[in-house]
Motif scaffolding. Structure first.
Motif, short mmCIF file in Angstrom:
data_model
loop_
_atom_site.label_atom_id
_atom_site.label_comp_id
_atom_site.label_asym_id
_atom_site.label_seq_id
_atom_site.Cartn_x
_atom_site.Cartn_y
_atom_site.Cartn_z
N UNK A 66 21.06 38.25 3.07
CA UNK A 66 20.13 37.66 4.04
C UNK A 66 19.87 36.16 3.84
N UNK A 67 19.89 35.67 2.60
CA UNK A 67 19.75 34.23 2.38
C UNK A 67 20.93 33.49 3.03
N UNK A 68 22.13 34.02 2.84
CA UNK A 68 23.33 33.39 3.41
C UNK A 68 23.27 33.39 4.93
N UNK A 69 22.95 34.54 5.51
CA UNK A 69 22.99 34.63 6.97
C UNK A 69 21.82 33.93 7.63
N UNK A 70 20.68 33.81 6.93
CA UNK A 70 19.57 33.06 7.53
C UNK A 70 19.92 31.58 7.62
N UNK A 71 20.64 31.07 6.64
CA UNK A 71 21.09 29.68 6.73
C UNK A 71 21.91 29.49 8.00
N UNK A 72 22.84 30.40 8.25
CA UNK A 72 23.67 30.30 9.45
C UNK A 72 22.82 30.42 10.71
N UNK A 73 21.85 31.33 10.68
CA UNK A 73 20.96 31.51 11.84
C UNK A 73 20.10 30.29 12.08
N UNK A 74 19.59 29.70 11.02
CA UNK A 74 18.73 28.52 11.15
C UNK A 74 19.46 27.36 11.82
N UNK A 75 20.77 27.35 11.70
CA UNK A 75 21.54 26.25 12.27
C UNK A 75 22.33 26.67 13.51
N UNK A 76 21.83 27.72 14.18
CA UNK A 76 22.29 28.02 15.54
C UNK A 76 23.12 29.26 15.73
N UNK A 77 23.58 29.90 14.66
CA UNK A 77 24.42 31.08 14.84
C UNK A 77 23.61 32.25 15.41
N UNK A 78 24.28 33.09 16.21
CA UNK A 78 23.70 34.33 16.71
C UNK A 78 23.95 35.39 15.64
N UNK A 79 22.99 35.60 14.77
CA UNK A 79 23.14 36.54 13.66
C UNK A 79 22.57 37.90 14.07
N UNK A 80 23.42 38.90 14.04
CA UNK A 80 23.02 40.26 14.39
C UNK A 80 22.96 41.08 13.11
N UNK A 81 21.75 41.43 12.72
CA UNK A 81 21.52 42.17 11.47
C UNK A 81 21.67 43.67 11.75
N UNK A 82 22.69 44.27 11.16
CA UNK A 82 22.95 45.70 11.35
C UNK A 82 22.25 46.47 10.23
N UNK A 83 21.30 47.33 10.61
CA UNK A 83 20.52 48.06 9.63
C UNK A 83 20.76 49.56 9.74
N UNK A 84 20.70 50.24 8.59
CA UNK A 84 20.76 51.69 8.56
C UNK A 84 19.45 52.25 9.10
N UNK A 85 19.39 53.55 9.42
CA UNK A 85 18.15 54.13 9.93
C UNK A 85 16.93 53.88 9.05
N UNK A 86 17.11 53.80 7.74
CA UNK A 86 15.99 53.53 6.85
C UNK A 86 15.60 52.07 6.79
N UNK A 87 16.41 51.19 7.37
CA UNK A 87 16.10 49.77 7.38
C UNK A 87 16.46 49.07 6.08
N UNK A 88 16.44 47.77 6.11
CA UNK A 88 16.67 46.94 4.92
C UNK A 88 15.59 47.27 3.88
N UNK A 89 16.02 47.56 2.65
CA UNK A 89 15.09 47.90 1.57
C UNK A 89 14.00 46.86 1.40
N UNK A 90 14.33 45.59 1.66
CA UNK A 90 13.37 44.52 1.43
C UNK A 90 12.20 44.55 2.41
N UNK A 91 12.35 45.28 3.51
CA UNK A 91 11.23 45.40 4.44
C UNK A 91 9.99 45.95 3.74
N UNK A 92 10.21 46.82 2.76
CA UNK A 92 9.08 47.41 2.03
C UNK A 92 9.02 46.91 0.59
#
Length: 456
Positions: A66-92
């Motif tokens: 997520x650190x890597x992809x947020x950098x790309x997103x911050x600078x304009x990329x369309x980042x699509x985060x694919x999550x499992x049904x339980x979601x990213x562990x870091x959410x909790x």
């Protein structure tokens, strides 16, 4: 690479609006099929910024990816985060939140992204992912290579899906070595990569840096590698498969500074930069707290000696040159410990600023948040989130005229954009509804698992 056929009923198809995809569409004579709906997707992808029009399929979770992809997103990329049904562990895992799924850490690593929930154990979800990958410029994963291969997403498998796509695999250990199959988290890499040894050499006890510094560092390195690959593709048309191993990167990171006399063959002494490993290399106590001082050049050291009322030290053989201070580093650090106790931190900073001696406060986390300079430059910005209320966003520290994206997006709820993204991929509303437990558009958490998704 194949794209899904036109739906014939105005449904939006999967064509990203970058030059490569547009050329493909034009060559097939079907670029006008989507007039009317075209602008909706184009506006989403045209976010402004250096990476405008680049689509990234993000198969990562927790921190390093997520650190890597947020950098790309911050600078304009369309980042699509694919999550499992339980979601990213870091959410909790990253702390409490009102919704239970937007922890403070998750908020700060996942802005400017969209989230889709896919259960990759289900054939229907894998079909949707493959269709999504067909539209991508970049795919990033921190799954182990065996897990990716099991999903049919080895490097070869990904090239079959989309030969023009750049793939970046974040792994714990390089796949050419004996540790290649081992699982890894930040603490494992800190220990294996020598970070814990720095503390042991300094004060006798190995311990972790109390933040996920390996994840952060390697995530930023991954973003650099992806950006380089995008530039190469732009220049040559060639895609690339990138392996970014955490262990090797952190070993290189630590040893580039602390290999010391092992840098020579044969070795000429012990490893480590003794100056920064000395037990005295720490903030110095003042009357009301601590201060950080870095007087490295002769001019800075001599100015510090005069500021603390000990100008005779300028000609002291132990401290009158850079080499002398290095050879007597413990004594050099020790002389400050008693000299600064008679004034407050702010008083010393004013004195050292006047003398042009590099000095600053040793902030607490609370005082850092309220630092006046950070307020001056607007590092923090309060935004309103629909489930969390007010959230404090950390804005981009690096300023530019046109590199950053212009349409800020709040960190997504789990699966918030599932319907939107599937629609872009050509699925009809009926197809999408059949996959939701409630069939409700307002249901942001439902994974794409039920029933077969059929293309119209």
């Amino acid at each position: 690479m194949s794209n899904p056929p036109p739906t014939g009923n105005g449904e939006l198809r999967a064509i990203p609006f970058n030059s490569r995809a547009r050329r493909i569409a034009l060559s097939r004579g079907d670029d006008t099929q989507y007039e009317g709906r075209e602008k909706q997707l184009k506006d989403r992808m045209m976010a402004g910024g250096a990476l405008e029009g680049i689509r990234v399929v993000d198969l990562t979770s927790v921190v390093v990816g997520p650190v890597a992809t947020m950098f790309l997103a911050d600078y304009g990329a369309d980042v699509i985060k694919v999550e499992a049904p339980g979601g990213d562990l870091l959410r909790k895992l990253g702390g409490a939140s009102k919704s239970g799924q937007l922890s403070p850490k998750f908020l700060h690593f996942n802005r400017n992204k969209r989230s889709i929930v896919l259960d990759l154990k289900q054939a229907e979800s894998m079909a949707a992912l493959r269709r999504l990958l067909e539209t991508a410029d970049v795919c990033v994963s921190n799954m182990r290579p065996k897990a990716m291969a099991k999903l049919g997403l080895s490097i070869e498998g990904l090239r079959e899906i989309n030969p023009a796509m750049i793939y970046c695999g974040l792994v714990g250990f390089g796949q050419g070595g004996r540790y290649r199959s081992k699982p890894a988290y930040d603490g494992i890499i800190q220990g294996a990569g020598g970070l814990t040894a720095i503390f042991e050499k300094s004060d006798g006890e190995p311990r972790f840096v109390p933040m996920t510094i390996a994840d952060h560092t390697v995530g930023l390195i991954a973003s650099q590698m992806i950006t380089l690959a995008l530039y190469k593709r732009q220049m040559t048309g060639a895609s690339d498969a990138i392996e970014v191993p955490m262990f090797e990167n952190m070993a290189a990171f630590v040893l580039s500074e602390h290999m010391g006399q092992l840098s020579f063959d044969p070795p000429r002494g012990e490893p480590g930069d003794l100056r920064v490993l000395d037990a005295g290399a720490k903030p110095v106590a003042t009357k009301d707290g601590h201060i950080c001082i870095s007087a490295n050049t002769d001019a800075q050291a001599f100015a510090m000696f005069r500021a603390i009322g000990q100008p005779d030290l300028c000609v002291d053989a132990r401290f009158n040159s850079v080499k002398a201070r290095y050879d007597n580093v413990s004594a050099y650090f020790a002389l400050r410990e008693s000299a600064l106790l008679n004034k407050t931190t702010s008083e010393w900073i004013e004195i050292f600023d006047e003398a042009d001696v590099p000095a600053g406060p040793s902030h607490t986390l609370e005082s850092l948040f309220h630092d006046e300079h950070l307020n001056d430059v607007g590092l923090f910005q309060t935004r309103i989130h629909p489930t969390e209320g007010g959230i404090v966003d950390i804005t981009l520290p690096n300023k530019s005229q046109a590199l950053a994206r212009t349409n800020y997006m709040l960190p997504p709820l789990q699966g918030e954009h599932t319907r939107e993204i599937l629609t872009e991929l050509g699925y009809t509303a009926a197809d999408i509804d059949s996959t939701f437990v409630s069939g409700s558009v307002a249901e942001p958490y439902a994974p794409v698992t039920k029933d077969t998704l059929k293309h119209a």
